[in-house]
Write an enzyme that holds these catalytic residues in place. Sequence first.
Site, PDB file in Angstrom:
ATOM      1  N   ARG A  94      78.718  34.683  51.489  1.00  0.00           N
ATOM      2  CA  ARG A  94      78.563  36.138  51.644  1.00  0.00           C
ATOM      3  C   ARG A  94      79.596  36.956  50.888  1.00  0.00           C
ATOM      4  O   ARG A  94      79.239  37.917  50.187  1.00  0.00           O
ATOM      5  CB  ARG A  94      78.513  36.539  53.128  1.00  0.00           C
ATOM      6  CG  ARG A  94      77.195  36.232  53.890  1.00  0.00           C
ATOM      7  CD  ARG A  94      76.093  35.750  53.070  1.00  0.00           C
ATOM      8  NE  ARG A  94      74.820  35.573  53.760  1.00  0.00           N
ATOM      9  CZ  ARG A  94      73.898  34.694  53.398  1.00  0.00           C
ATOM     10  NH1 ARG A  94      74.120  33.868  52.370  1.00  0.00           N
ATOM     11  NH2 ARG A  94      72.748  34.613  54.027  1.00  0.00           N
ATOM     12  N   ASP A 123      76.396  37.846  59.260  1.00  0.00           N
ATOM     13  CA  ASP A 123      76.364  38.239  57.850  1.00  0.00           C
ATOM     14  C   ASP A 123      76.633  39.719  57.644  1.00  0.00           C
ATOM     15  O   ASP A 123      77.224  40.122  56.646  1.00  0.00           O
ATOM     16  CB  ASP A 123      75.022  37.838  57.219  1.00  0.00           C
ATOM     17  CG  ASP A 123      74.935  36.345  56.987  1.00  0.00           C
ATOM     18  OD1 ASP A 123      76.000  35.685  56.984  1.00  0.00           O
ATOM     19  OD2 ASP A 123      73.820  35.817  56.817  1.00  0.00           O
ATOM     20  N   SER A 172      64.096  30.907  60.564  1.00  0.00           N
ATOM     21  CA  SER A 172      64.898  31.670  59.611  1.00  0.00           C
ATOM     22  C   SER A 172      65.844  30.672  58.932  1.00  0.00           C
ATOM     23  O   SER A 172      66.638  30.006  59.590  1.00  0.00           O
ATOM     24  CB  SER A 172      65.685  32.738  60.367  1.00  0.00           C
ATOM     25  OG  SER A 172      66.683  33.244  59.513  1.00  0.00           O
TER      26      SER A 172
HETATM   27  N1  ARG Z   1      75.264  30.906  61.983  1.00  0.00           N
HETATM   28  C1  ARG Z   1      75.584  30.663  60.620  1.00  0.00           C
HETATM   29  C2  ARG Z   1      76.530  31.692  60.092  1.00  0.00           C
HETATM   30  O1  ARG Z   1      76.654  32.731  60.647  1.00  0.00           O
HETATM   31  C3  ARG Z   1      74.367  30.463  59.761  1.00  0.00           C
HETATM   32  C4  ARG Z   1      73.430  31.616  59.622  1.00  0.00           C
HETATM   33  C5  ARG Z   1      72.299  31.226  58.761  1.00  0.00           C
HETATM   34  N2  ARG Z   1      71.269  32.179  58.662  1.00  0.00           N
HETATM   35  C6  ARG Z   1      69.964  31.894  58.827  1.00  0.00           C
HETATM   36  N3  ARG Z   1      69.125  32.834  58.626  1.00  0.00           N
HETATM   37  N4  ARG Z   1      69.572  30.719  59.181  1.00  0.00           N
HETATM   38  O2  ARG Z   1      77.167  31.474  59.099  1.00  0.00           O
END
Ligand code: ARG
Length: 395
Positions: A94, A123, A172
């Site tokens: 990110r 995120d 997702s």
């Molecule tokens: N929980 C993890 C993080 O915040 C992964 C998030 C992944 N996103 C998804 N849409 N699967 O880094």
Amino acid sequence: MPKKAILAFSGGLDTSVVVKYLQEKYNMDVVTVTVDVGQGDDQKKIAAKAKKLGVKKHYNIDAKKEFVSDFIFPSIKANSLYQKKYCLATALTRPLIAKKVLEIAKKEKVTALAHGCSGKGNDQVRFDVTFSSGSNLPIIAPIRDLNLDRKTELKFAKKHGIKIDSVAKKFSIDQNLWGRAIEGGVLEDAYKEPPSDVFIWVKTKNLAANPSYLEIQFEKGVPVAVDGKKLNPIALIEYINKKAGAAGVGIVDHIEDRVIGIKSREVYETPAATCLIEAHSDLEKMVHTKHENKFKSLIDDEWSWLVYSGLWEDPLRKDLDAFIDQTQKRVSGTVKLKLYKGSLRVVGRKSKYSLYSYKVATYGKGSTFDQKLAKGFVELWGMQSTEANKLQRKR
Ligand code: ARG
């Protein structure tokens, strides 16, 4: 002058929906940026999708090399596993994606920065903090601002002729070179075992009857060769992802504490990360003193926590990196891993900086260690503890 937003665009459900929202509800022109961090997507298809959505301009930036050298490698040096489990695959990308977006934002003279994150995840924190660290432009996050849910998004996508692939309808997913994260759908029942169609990188059925081995060579804390072959960093990670994944290694299933306080059930496929961090931390134990080992694990934990929590840009991260880099000067050597039916075990390690001494450690004849010296040491070491207990007994 029309208002112009720049959007970090993956081509998935969220960001596709956001393009349309920005155009229709916010009355803005949209510039999209896709940053390739090894997600394996067809960049031409994503560009075509952006065009079809009517964006003014689309950029595709290949940041794989930078992702490995500036994000994955520091995380290996920090043995980074958030809550002892998650290798930060998504979290590490990110700040890099946000930085690339900022670079283009300048060139395009945009009036706002946009992302497709919800108000429930991590995120949003990572994008917002990196955006605000590098720019004073306003941030627009339509999914968060309008409180959108997945069902509404799917309906909106259908109405606008946005094609969504069948896997994205069920889960997702976020993936890159360092790992694949799967969330949502049936996985939201924390007691239910993930169905096997969740997994793509890691084999779960018909695993080989015989074990396989991985020999990983490290130089100053980073992997440089595997199974005797010098490989460039990207190829090396891909090689381990394939080999360990084929042996069933690299599935992580845990309950994760998100930054904003929600607990979530997270499922990951991270074969290379799992192997490399296991091997790296084992090698550190061999070359570092017990004092370095104890202290560094605190620093590693802090590093993981900070990066997970979206604070890549905090000066503390660089402070910690300076310490960690200093500790990596002697982390060179080779670690042998055994992969067998989904299990992973370190079965050997060697280093020219090894503090392990056969002559000192051996229980056999010819040890150079004088046992008699230990008696006095033990007496002083336990002095306060035994005194405290003596006093208790008297009472
Ligand atoms: N929980 C993890 C993080 O915040 C992964 C998030 C992944 N996103 C998804 N849409 N699967 O880094």
